[in-house]
Design a protein around this motif. Structure first.
Motif, PDB file in Angstrom:
ATOM      1  N   ARG A 146       0.975  -1.522  -0.206  1.00  0.00           N
ATOM      2  CA  ARG A 146      -0.337   0.382  -0.412  1.00  0.00           C
ATOM      3  C   ARG A 146       1.195   1.102  -0.623  1.00  0.00           C
ATOM      4  N   ILE A 147       0.203   2.595  -0.658  1.00  0.00           N
ATOM      5  CA  ILE A 147       1.459   3.836  -0.460  1.00  0.00           C
ATOM      6  C   ILE A 147       0.616   4.206   0.075  1.00  0.00           C
ATOM      7  N   HIS A 148       1.608   4.951   1.096  1.00  0.00           N
ATOM      8  CA  HIS A 148       1.313   5.501   2.570  1.00  0.00           C
ATOM      9  C   HIS A 148       2.264   6.849   1.782  1.00  0.00           C
ATOM     10  N   THR A 149       1.458   8.375   2.519  1.00  0.00           N
ATOM     11  CA  THR A 149       2.179   9.379   2.894  1.00  0.00           C
ATOM     12  C   THR A 149       2.405   9.781   3.796  1.00  0.00           C
ATOM     13  N   SER A 150       3.567  10.575   3.359  1.00  0.00           N
ATOM     14  CA  SER A 150       4.230  11.172   4.895  1.00  0.00           C
ATOM     15  C   SER A 150       4.606  11.906   4.841  1.00  0.00           C
ATOM     16  N   ALA A 151       5.338  12.825   5.723  1.00  0.00           N
ATOM     17  CA  ALA A 151       6.126  14.544   5.453  1.00  0.00           C
ATOM     18  C   ALA A 151       7.413  14.521   6.347  1.00  0.00           C
ATOM     19  N   VAL A 152       8.084  15.332   5.726  1.00  0.00           N
ATOM     20  CA  VAL A 152       9.378  15.880   6.432  1.00  0.00           C
ATOM     21  C   VAL A 152       9.525  17.569   6.458  1.00  0.00           C
ATOM     22  N   GLY A 153       9.341  18.012   7.125  1.00  0.00           N
ATOM     23  CA  GLY A 153      10.141  19.482   7.452  1.00  0.00           C
ATOM     24  C   GLY A 153      11.165  19.787   7.093  1.00  0.00           C
TER      25      GLY A 153
ATOM     26  N   ARG B 182       5.634  28.207   7.061  1.00  0.00           N
ATOM     27  CA  ARG B 182       6.442  27.754   6.751  1.00  0.00           C
ATOM     28  C   ARG B 182       6.150  25.952   7.683  1.00  0.00           C
ATOM     29  N   SER B 183       4.684  25.864   7.742  1.00  0.00           N
ATOM     30  CA  SER B 183       3.981  24.437   8.214  1.00  0.00           C
ATOM     31  C   SER B 183       3.477  23.900   7.020  1.00  0.00           C
ATOM     32  N   GLU B 184       3.225  25.019   6.035  1.00  0.00           N
ATOM     33  CA  GLU B 184       2.378  24.520   5.105  1.00  0.00           C
ATOM     34  C   GLU B 184       3.332  23.515   3.648  1.00  0.00           C
ATOM     35  N   ARG B 185       2.489  23.146   3.150  1.00  0.00           N
ATOM     36  CA  ARG B 185       2.977  21.589   2.178  1.00  0.00           C
ATOM     37  C   ARG B 185       3.782  22.748   1.014  1.00  0.00           C
ATOM     38  N   ILE B 186       4.641  22.109   0.732  1.00  0.00           N
ATOM     39  CA  ILE B 186       5.319  22.950  -0.450  1.00  0.00           C
ATOM     40  C   ILE B 186       5.599  21.966  -1.585  1.00  0.00           C
ATOM     41  N   ARG B 187       5.633  20.703  -1.576  1.00  0.00           N
ATOM     42  CA  ARG B 187       6.208  19.849  -2.408  1.00  0.00           C
ATOM     43  C   ARG B 187       6.021  18.444  -2.112  1.00  0.00           C
ATOM     44  N   THR B 188       5.115  17.897  -3.546  1.00  0.00           N
ATOM     45  CA  THR B 188       5.333  16.819  -3.297  1.00  0.00           C
ATOM     46  C   THR B 188       5.965  15.784  -3.936  1.00  0.00           C
ATOM     47  N   TYR B 189       6.588  14.429  -3.411  1.00  0.00           N
ATOM     48  CA  TYR B 189       7.450  13.601  -4.063  1.00  0.00           C
ATOM     49  C   TYR B 189       6.171  11.796  -4.398  1.00  0.00           C
ATOM     50  N   ASN B 190       6.056  12.323  -5.275  1.00  0.00           N
ATOM     51  CA  ASN B 190       5.363  10.230  -6.123  1.00  0.00           C
ATOM     52  C   ASN B 190       5.800  10.112  -6.435  1.00  0.00           C
ATOM     53  N   TYR B 191       6.753   8.661  -5.326  1.00  0.00           N
ATOM     54  CA  TYR B 191       6.953   7.694  -5.834  1.00  0.00           C
ATOM     55  C   TYR B 191       6.701   6.731  -7.449  1.00  0.00           C
ATOM     56  N   PRO B 192       5.387   6.011  -7.581  1.00  0.00           N
ATOM     57  CA  PRO B 192       4.843   5.559  -7.907  1.00  0.00           C
ATOM     58  C   PRO B 192       4.663   5.950  -9.409  1.00  0.00           C
ATOM     59  N   GLU B 193       4.957   7.626  -9.241  1.00  0.00           N
ATOM     60  CA  GLU B 193       4.610   7.843 -10.934  1.00  0.00           C
ATOM     61  C   GLU B 193       5.768   8.282 -11.460  1.00  0.00           C
ATOM     62  N   ASN B 194       6.756   8.806 -10.114  1.00  0.00           N
ATOM     63  CA  ASN B 194       8.176   9.448 -10.702  1.00  0.00           C
ATOM     64  C   ASN B 194       8.220  10.417 -11.291  1.00  0.00           C
ATOM     65  N   ARG B 195       6.880  11.652 -10.219  1.00  0.00           N
ATOM     66  CA  ARG B 195       6.548  12.799  -9.883  1.00  0.00           C
ATOM     67  C   ARG B 195       6.844  13.365  -8.974  1.00  0.00           C
ATOM     68  N   ILE B 196       7.575  14.551  -9.246  1.00  0.00           N
ATOM     69  CA  ILE B 196       8.012  16.001  -8.450  1.00  0.00           C
ATOM     70  C   ILE B 196       7.120  17.219  -8.510  1.00  0.00           C
ATOM     71  N   ALA B 197       6.156  17.972  -7.271  1.00  0.00           N
ATOM     72  CA  ALA B 197       5.609  18.394  -7.598  1.00  0.00           C
ATOM     73  C   ALA B 197       5.571  19.878  -6.841  1.00  0.00           C
ATOM     74  N   ASP B 198       5.972  20.794  -7.161  1.00  0.00           N
ATOM     75  CA  ASP B 198       6.142  21.892  -6.555  1.00  0.00           C
ATOM     76  C   ASP B 198       5.044  22.850  -6.476  1.00  0.00           C
ATOM     77  N   HIS B 199       3.940  22.689  -4.888  1.00  0.00           N
ATOM     78  CA  HIS B 199       2.743  23.356  -4.840  1.00  0.00           C
ATOM     79  C   HIS B 199       2.608  25.004  -4.609  1.00  0.00           C
ATOM     80  N   ARG B 200       3.309  25.586  -4.380  1.00  0.00           N
ATOM     81  CA  ARG B 200       3.359  27.192  -4.866  1.00  0.00           C
ATOM     82  C   ARG B 200       3.641  27.764  -6.725  1.00  0.00           C
ATOM     83  N   THR B 201       4.784  27.333  -7.289  1.00  0.00           N
ATOM     84  CA  THR B 201       4.852  27.420  -8.401  1.00  0.00           C
ATOM     85  C   THR B 201       3.799  26.315  -9.918  1.00  0.00           C
ATOM     86  N   GLY B 202       3.422  25.891  -9.274  1.00  0.00           N
ATOM     87  CA  GLY B 202       3.313  25.302 -10.298  1.00  0.00           C
ATOM     88  C   GLY B 202       4.250  23.962 -10.986  1.00  0.00           C
TER      89      GLY B 202
END
Length: 364
Positions: free
Chosen positions: A195-202, A305-325
């Protein structure tokens, strides 16, 4: 633009004069400051000279074009050259972050996700170390607490430029946008069901104060509580038999800094004090930004700084920055240090915001 350009040219000339001043030459710390500022202004002065030369060439061609068809043919190319040099100069003349030439102290802390978050924290550390290597910087882990599975619950890096960097290429100018919450989506090594899990790192990024600059942080006689203890490894087990690790608590703010990776108690204390001063300066800067939010230097940098800025999605080999698109499907290479395009998107968004702020101010 002409007024600010002239001021920078004048400052550059004054700095050049001071570099031969016996009083400056006798003070190594002051000489480093003057030389660093002089080098930082150099590209802007060069851009001013290039813009003026392009303007002169265009004006000369315009004067001679009526009598010489050859000069008339050169006008479109010369006009484009003026436009390009002016655009470059305008970018260099934007109000700069005063810390852009500084080195960086970067902290990574595992958040939601337990052991998996700690493992991803280690992945981010590797990413930043590889990126620093690509950028030609020095980078090292100065302190950290390892998890049982080999990750980090928290870790601190020091990233330093080698020599004087061009404007916009020093560690703080590039890495200041990394502060915030980084989210990872993947199947953890501990997951037996796939199963895919979602975790966070500051991630917290602070400008490292230069030697001689940290005197702006002054401690009262009763501001600090300093404890010493034995260094520990994964699971908390002791890794030496001497009290070399140091923990410093700044009582007025409650900020706590510890260091255990250096070889001696004195080295750990010096390292912890350096980080403490950087944190306190950062707190003061954030307080000023909050009090004058309308005049923030960077809309990207100063997000919560508590805001999520980026997502690293391994199954899709995708990286997305939520501030800049920004989005790409080369996560594997980004985690191997190919972070430049991701950071460029933040730099460009920041520059666009500052240009808009300057334009709005000039229209009022």
């Amino acid at each position: 633009m002409l007024d600010s350009a002239a001021a920078i040219v004048a400052e550059h000339a004054e700095l050049e004069r001071r570099m031969t001043d016996p009083e400056v030459l006798a003070d190594p710390a002051l000489m480093r400051k003057v030389n660093k500022r002089y080098a930082a202004l150099g590209p802007t002065v060069a851009a001013v000279n290039a813009w003026q030369a392009a303007q002169d060439d265009l004006e000369t061609a315009q004067e001679l074009a009526a009598d010489d068809a050859g000069f008339a043919e050169e006008l479109p190319a010369l006009t484009q050259q003026v436009e390009r040099s002016e655009a470059k100069l305008r970018t260099l003349l934007l109000p700069r972050d005063e810390d852009d030439d500084r080195d960086v102290i970067l902290e990574v802390k595992a958040g939601a996700g337990g052991a998996e978050a700690a493992l991803f924290a280690a992945d981010l550390v590797r990413m930043y170390l590889r990126y620093a290597e690509r950028a030609g910087w020095r980078a090292s882990v100065t302190d950290g607490t390892e998890s049982d599975l080999g990750g980090y619950t928290d870790v601190r890096l020091q990233i330093q430029a080698k020599g004087v960097m061009e404007p916009g290429t020093a560690p703080w100018a590039r890495l200041k946008y990394e502060g915030g919450v980084h989210r990872v989506q993947r199947v953890p090594a501990t997951e037996s069901q796939g199963r895919i899990h979602t975790s966070a790192v500051g991630v917290l990024v602070m400008p490292d104060l230069d030697e001689g600059d940290d005197d702006e942080i002054v401690f009262g006689p009763n501001d600090l509580k300093i404890d010493v203890y034995r260094s520990s490894g994964p699971g908390g087990q002791s890794v030496n038999t001497t009290d070399s690790a140091v923990r410093i608590t700044h009582l007025p703010t409650g900020v706590v800094v510890s260091c255990q990776n250096e070889k001696s108690q004195l080295q750990n204390k010096e390292s912890a004090m350096r980080v403490l001063k950087a944190r306190l300066r950062q707190l003061e800067q954030e307080k000023k930004d909050a009090e004058a939010s309308a005049a923030r230097k960077s809309q990207v940098r100063n997000m919560d700084r508590s805001e999520r800025i980026r997502t690293y999605n391994y199954p899709e080999n995708r990286i997305a920055d939520h501030r800049t698109g920004y989005k790409s499907y080369n996560l594997d290479s980004v985690l191997d240090g190919d972070l430049a395009a991701v950071i460029d998107s933040a730099v460009q968004a920041d520059e666009a915001a500052r240009m808009a702020a300057v334009a709005a101010g000039s229209s009022e």
